[in-house]
Scaffold this motif. Structure first.
Motif, PDB file in Angstrom:
ATOM      1  N   GLU A   1       0.831  -1.211   0.000  1.00 51.62           N
ATOM      2  CA  GLU A   1       0.000   0.000   0.000  1.00 51.62           C
ATOM      3  C   GLU A   1       0.863   1.259   0.000  1.00 51.62           C
ATOM      4  O   GLU A   1       0.592   2.213  -0.732  1.00 51.62           O
ATOM      5  CB  GLU A   1      -0.918  -0.010   1.221  1.00 51.62           C
ATOM      6  CG  GLU A   1      -1.800   1.213   1.366  1.00 51.62           C
ATOM      7  CD  GLU A   1      -2.939   1.252   0.358  1.00 51.62           C
ATOM      8  OE1 GLU A   1      -3.515   2.338   0.160  1.00 51.62           O
ATOM      9  OE2 GLU A   1      -3.246   0.205  -0.253  1.00 51.62           O
ATOM     10  N   TYR A   2       1.918   1.267   0.812  1.00 52.17           N
ATOM     11  CA  TYR A   2       2.817   2.415   0.848  1.00 52.17           C
ATOM     12  C   TYR A   2       3.429   2.670  -0.526  1.00 52.17           C
ATOM     13  O   TYR A   2       3.503   3.817  -0.994  1.00 52.17           O
ATOM     14  CB  TYR A   2       3.944   2.165   1.853  1.00 52.17           C
ATOM     15  CG  TYR A   2       3.649   2.612   3.255  1.00 52.17           C
ATOM     16  CD1 TYR A   2       3.918   3.915   3.663  1.00 52.17           C
ATOM     17  CD2 TYR A   2       3.110   1.741   4.190  1.00 52.17           C
ATOM     18  CE1 TYR A   2       3.659   4.328   4.959  1.00 52.17           C
ATOM     19  CE2 TYR A   2       2.847   2.142   5.485  1.00 52.17           C
ATOM     20  CZ  TYR A   2       3.117   3.436   5.868  1.00 52.17           C
ATOM     21  OH  TYR A   2       2.861   3.845   7.141  1.00 52.17           O
ATOM     22  N   SER A   3       3.918   1.632  -1.148  1.00 55.88           N
ATOM     23  CA  SER A   3       4.653   1.793  -2.399  1.00 55.88           C
ATOM     24  C   SER A   3       3.746   2.054  -3.596  1.00 55.88           C
ATOM     25  O   SER A   3       4.234   2.392  -4.677  1.00 55.88           O
ATOM     26  CB  SER A   3       5.511   0.545  -2.665  1.00 55.88           C
ATOM     27  OG  SER A   3       4.726  -0.624  -2.702  1.00 55.88           O
ATOM     28  N   VAL A   4       2.453   1.907  -3.429  1.00 53.18           N
ATOM     29  CA  VAL A   4       1.494   2.186  -4.500  1.00 53.18           C
ATOM     30  C   VAL A   4       0.648   3.423  -4.180  1.00 53.18           C
ATOM     31  O   VAL A   4       0.411   4.269  -5.042  1.00 53.18           O
ATOM     32  CB  VAL A   4       0.564   0.974  -4.740  1.00 53.18           C
ATOM     33  CG1 VAL A   4      -0.475   1.300  -5.805  1.00 53.18           C
ATOM     34  CG2 VAL A   4       1.360  -0.247  -5.134  1.00 53.18           C
ATOM     35  N   GLY A   5       0.222   3.530  -2.920  1.00 53.64           N
ATOM     36  CA  GLY A   5      -0.713   4.590  -2.539  1.00 53.64           C
ATOM     37  C   GLY A   5      -0.147   5.986  -2.682  1.00 53.64           C
ATOM     38  O   GLY A   5      -0.782   6.871  -3.280  1.00 53.64           O
ATOM     39  N   TRP A   6       1.053   6.209  -2.142  1.00 63.52           N
ATOM     40  CA  TRP A   6       1.633   7.544  -2.229  1.00 63.52           C
ATOM     41  C   TRP A   6       1.983   7.940  -3.666  1.00 63.52           C
ATOM     42  O   TRP A   6       1.705   9.071  -4.077  1.00 63.52           O
ATOM     43  CB  TRP A   6       2.849   7.663  -1.314  1.00 63.52           C
ATOM     44  CG  TRP A   6       2.502   8.211   0.039  1.00 63.52           C
ATOM     45  CD1 TRP A   6       1.635   9.238   0.302  1.00 63.52           C
ATOM     46  CD2 TRP A   6       2.984   7.778   1.303  1.00 63.52           C
ATOM     47  NE1 TRP A   6       1.560   9.470   1.657  1.00 63.52           N
ATOM     48  CE2 TRP A   6       2.377   8.596   2.300  1.00 63.52           C
ATOM     49  CE3 TRP A   6       3.889   6.792   1.710  1.00 63.52           C
ATOM     50  CZ2 TRP A   6       2.649   8.446   3.655  1.00 63.52           C
ATOM     51  CZ3 TRP A   6       4.147   6.651   3.060  1.00 63.52           C
ATOM     52  CH2 TRP A   6       3.532   7.457   4.015  1.00 63.52           C
ATOM     53  N   PRO A   7       2.587   7.057  -4.465  1.00 59.63           N
ATOM     54  CA  PRO A   7       2.773   7.409  -5.876  1.00 59.63           C
ATOM     55  C   PRO A   7       1.466   7.749  -6.583  1.00 59.63           C
ATOM     56  O   PRO A   7       1.389   8.716  -7.346  1.00 59.63           O
ATOM     57  CB  PRO A   7       3.423   6.152  -6.466  1.00 59.63           C
ATOM     58  CG  PRO A   7       4.201   5.580  -5.331  1.00 59.63           C
ATOM     59  CD  PRO A   7       3.320   5.808  -4.126  1.00 59.63           C
ATOM     60  N   LEU A   8       0.427   6.967  -6.337  1.00 66.09           N
ATOM     61  CA  LEU A   8      -0.862   7.253  -6.963  1.00 66.09           C
ATOM     62  C   LEU A   8      -1.388   8.629  -6.551  1.00 66.09           C
ATOM     63  O   LEU A   8      -1.871   9.401  -7.383  1.00 66.09           O
ATOM     64  CB  LEU A   8      -1.883   6.184  -6.584  1.00 66.09           C
ATOM     65  CG  LEU A   8      -2.063   5.003  -7.536  1.00 66.09           C
ATOM     66  CD1 LEU A   8      -3.054   4.010  -6.961  1.00 66.09           C
ATOM     67  CD2 LEU A   8      -2.517   5.461  -8.914  1.00 66.09           C
ATOM     68  N   MET A   9      -1.303   8.932  -5.270  1.00 67.79           N
ATOM     69  CA  MET A   9      -1.790  10.228  -4.801  1.00 67.79           C
ATOM     70  C   MET A   9      -1.026  11.373  -5.462  1.00 67.79           C
ATOM     71  O   MET A   9      -1.615  12.361  -5.904  1.00 67.79           O
ATOM     72  CB  MET A   9      -1.648  10.332  -3.287  1.00 67.79           C
ATOM     73  CG  MET A   9      -2.206  11.636  -2.697  1.00 67.79           C
ATOM     74  SD  MET A   9      -4.003  11.747  -2.769  1.00 67.79           S
ATOM     75  CE  MET A   9      -4.431  10.943  -1.209  1.00 67.79           C
ATOM     76  N   SER A  10       0.298  11.233  -5.551  1.00 67.46           N
ATOM     77  CA  SER A  10       1.095  12.299  -6.155  1.00 67.46           C
ATOM     78  C   SER A  10       0.815  12.410  -7.653  1.00 67.46           C
ATOM     79  O   SER A  10       0.824  13.511  -8.207  1.00 67.46           O
ATOM     80  CB  SER A  10       2.589  12.038  -5.928  1.00 67.46           C
ATOM     81  OG  SER A  10       3.043  10.912  -6.644  1.00 67.46           O
ATOM     82  N   GLU A  11       0.556  11.290  -8.306  1.00 68.51           N
ATOM     83  CA  GLU A  11       0.384  11.292  -9.763  1.00 68.51           C
ATOM     84  C   GLU A  11      -0.987  11.797 -10.201  1.00 68.51           C
ATOM     85  O   GLU A  11      -1.145  12.247 -11.330  1.00 68.51           O
ATOM     86  CB  GLU A  11       0.645   9.879 -10.299  1.00 68.51           C
ATOM     87  CG  GLU A  11       2.119   9.505 -10.220  1.00 68.51           C
ATOM     88  CD  GLU A  11       2.407   8.041 -10.433  1.00 68.51           C
ATOM     89  OE1 GLU A  11       3.589   7.653 -10.344  1.00 68.51           O
ATOM     90  OE2 GLU A  11       1.460   7.263 -10.674  1.00 68.51           O
ATOM     91  N   PHE A  12      -1.975  11.739  -9.329  1.00 66.40           N
ATOM     92  CA  PHE A  12      -3.310  12.240  -9.662  1.00 66.40           C
ATOM     93  C   PHE A  12      -3.586  13.628  -9.087  1.00 66.40           C
ATOM     94  O   PHE A  12      -4.525  14.298  -9.505  1.00 66.40           O
ATOM     95  CB  PHE A  12      -4.384  11.264  -9.165  1.00 66.40           C
ATOM     96  CG  PHE A  12      -4.659  10.122 -10.098  1.00 66.40           C
ATOM     97  CD1 PHE A  12      -5.422  10.308 -11.238  1.00 66.40           C
ATOM     98  CD2 PHE A  12      -4.153   8.862  -9.846  1.00 66.40           C
ATOM     99  CE1 PHE A  12      -5.687   9.254 -12.111  1.00 66.40           C
ATOM    100  CE2 PHE A  12      -4.407   7.800 -10.700  1.00 66.40           C
ATOM    101  CZ  PHE A  12      -5.178   7.993 -11.840  1.00 66.40           C
ATOM    102  N   SER A  13      -2.776  14.084  -8.116  1.00 70.92           N
ATOM    103  CA  SER A  13      -3.085  15.331  -7.411  1.00 70.92           C
ATOM    104  C   SER A  13      -2.767  16.568  -8.240  1.00 70.92           C
ATOM    105  O   SER A  13      -1.726  16.629  -8.907  1.00 70.92           O
ATOM    106  CB  SER A  13      -2.280  15.416  -6.112  1.00 70.92           C
ATOM    107  OG  SER A  13      -2.635  14.374  -5.232  1.00 70.92           O
ATOM    108  N   PRO A  14      -3.621  17.614  -8.178  1.00 68.60           N
ATOM    109  CA  PRO A  14      -3.260  18.919  -8.744  1.00 68.60           C
ATOM    110  C   PRO A  14      -2.037  19.466  -8.009  1.00 68.60           C
ATOM    111  O   PRO A  14      -1.872  19.242  -6.803  1.00 68.60           O
ATOM    112  CB  PRO A  14      -4.502  19.769  -8.467  1.00 68.60           C
ATOM    113  CG  PRO A  14      -5.610  18.803  -8.210  1.00 68.60           C
ATOM    114  CD  PRO A  14      -4.975  17.599  -7.603  1.00 68.60           C
ATOM    115  N   THR A  15      -1.184  20.197  -8.715  1.00 65.22           N
ATOM    116  CA  THR A  15       0.069  20.679  -8.122  1.00 65.22           C
ATOM    117  C   THR A  15      -0.166  21.486  -6.853  1.00 65.22           C
ATOM    118  O   THR A  15       0.523  21.301  -5.848  1.00 65.22           O
ATOM    119  CB  THR A  15       0.832  21.532  -9.149  1.00 65.22           C
ATOM    120  OG1 THR A  15       1.120  20.737 -10.304  1.00 65.22           O
ATOM    121  CG2 THR A  15       2.135  22.046  -8.553  1.00 65.22           C
TER     122      THR A  15
END
Length: 442
Positions: free
Chosen positions: A127-141
């Motif tokens: 979850e750590y290695s997938v969740g944080w990348p996903l959040m950063s990759e979908f989030s507005p700057t």
């Protein structure tokens, strides 16, 4: 070809907003679960130890089991997420967690409890290695820092909620420790259902050369500034060795070392808050465990509101130096009044939580897409070595060396983290992911 466009969203502003709410909710839920399974073990540890007739060594091993699982699962999950995509791992990890969590109801031996808790940790590591990348990759700057920080709020909230629920259920109901530990299953089932049908990351698709799919998903789900930045990504295949090459070794050293030094003292003190406070002549129980966690949660919430205003570095470096001083004072001032010691512990919990919030922000920001998963997973694994050391050795150190020397050891760890951050911590406020990932490459 796999269907990567599954998920609700019509490309409109309202559709993108609904999608982001859903994505943020299920990602935050994953971090809440991690805090929950680590916090729930403390209130029932004495009852569990008595029922299973285990030694202090076994008690420490079981308390640290989930951390060991995270250590194993995070680099494997990161590697798999960079190779096969975020989406498959995103669903698999919560399914594994649900099964393992439910198995706690039927445990009747310390060995099997250890195994099951390790499996739960492996799921959380993924979850750590997938969740944080996903959040950063979908989030507005402009929201990325706060959304990544919100995941840390969820972690502290999960830890505090679990400690409170565990304490109340253990003290005022006849529920067995098996059922109390297994309460995490309820939330994991809800999260599993909420994740079904969510899309793949457009950034990952672009990095693998699947540009048409990436563009289609980006237009459907991403904010306009993120959509434009996706096309600046390189098409590249990441490898584990890239974490240590000339271009990325500083990023890897910083995120791993900073995270290790941030969580080691926290896990040791928070997990065994009752016994730590008791050593200093302070009342523990509900007030001790929940009190320290509540103050920590306040620190993370403050960071959430400040991170995209004042920046990352000012919230990272000064609080670490302050915590090092506080721990040193606790360790050296052996005759301090109980009220002073309690105040110092509360100060530590507050400011430690502030920079701990950044441990989830920096990894996905300073690593490029092709190694964002494996890099975040590696840093998570290193941090859990520290958390495991702290959790496992705290009761041993407190009984063998005493409270003073134990706090001095924690102060040394805090100094190491402060020095590393003083040297390497970048300022990534307001940068696109492409720009942030280039900060430590020169």
């Amino acid at each position: 070809m796999k269907n990567t466009t599954a998920g609700r969203g019509d490309g409109s502003a309202a559709g993108k907003r609904r999608f982001m709410i859903r994505m943020v909710t299920v990602l935050i839920g994953g971090m809440f679960l991690d805090g929950y399974i680590l916090g729930i073990i403390g209130p029932v540890s004495a009852t569990m130890a008595e029922d299973l007739q285990i030694s202090a060594l076994w008690e420490g091993m079981i308390a640290a089991a989930a951390l060991i699982g995270v250590l194993l699962g995070s680099p494997i999950g990161g590697w798999a997420a960079d190779r096969w995509g975020r989406k498959p791992l995103f669903t698999f990890d919560i399914a594994l967690f649900t099964v393992a969590s439910g198995m706690q109801v039927f445990i009747d031996s310390p060995m099997w409890l250890l195994v099951v808790r390790v499996l739960m940790g492996i799921a959380i590591g993924i979850e750590y290695s997938v969740g944080w990348p996903l959040m950063s990759e979908f989030s507005p700057t402009h929201l990325r820092g706060r959304l990544l920080g919100a995941m840390q709020i969820a972690w502290y909230g999960g830890f505090m909620t679990a400690f409170l629920i565990g304490y109340l259920l253990n003290e005022y109901t006849s529920l067995s420790w098996h059922l109390i530990l297994a309460t995490s299953t309820i939330l994991s089932v809800v999260l599993f259902l909420g994740r079904l049908g969510l899309p793949e990351s457009p950034r990952w698709l672009w990095s693998r050369g699947r540009k048409d799919e990436a563009r289609a998903l980006a237009r459907k789900y991403l904010a306009s500034d993120v959509l434009a930045d996706v096309e600046h990504e390189d098409v590249a295949k990441g490898t584990f060795s890239m974490l240590f090459n000339k271009q990325h070794w500083r990023s890897t050293l910083f995120i791993s070392g900073f995270w290790f030094c941030a969580v080691t003292p926290y896990f040791a003190i928070a997990t065994f808050a009752d016994s730590v406070l008791h050593q200093y002549g302070l009342g523990g129980g509900l007030a001790g465990g929940v009190g320290l966690s509540a103050v920590a949660l306040t620190g993370v919430v403050l960071t959430f509101f400040l991170i995209d205003r004042v920046g990352r570095r000012v919230l990272t470096v000064p609080p670490q130096w302050l915590c090092a001083v506080v721990l040193a004072v606790i360790g050296l001032w052996t005759g301090a009044p109980a009220a002073v010691v309690l105040a110092l512990f509360l100060v530590f919990s507050f400011f430690n939580a502030m920079y701990n919030a950044l441990t989830g922000v920096y990894p996905p920001e300073v690593l490029p897409t092709e190694i964002r998963g494996i890099g975040t997973g590696f840093a998570t694994s290193v941090s859990r070595v520290g958390a495991g050391i702290g959790t496992f050795l705290m009761p041993v150190s407190m009984s063998g060396l005493g409270a003073g020397p134990t706090m001095l050891i924690a102060a040394v760890v805090a100094v190491a983290g402060a020095g590393l951050s003083q040297w390497l911590a970048p300022e990534t406020k307001g940068m696109s992911l492409t720009e942030a990932a280039a900060e430590l490459t020169h």
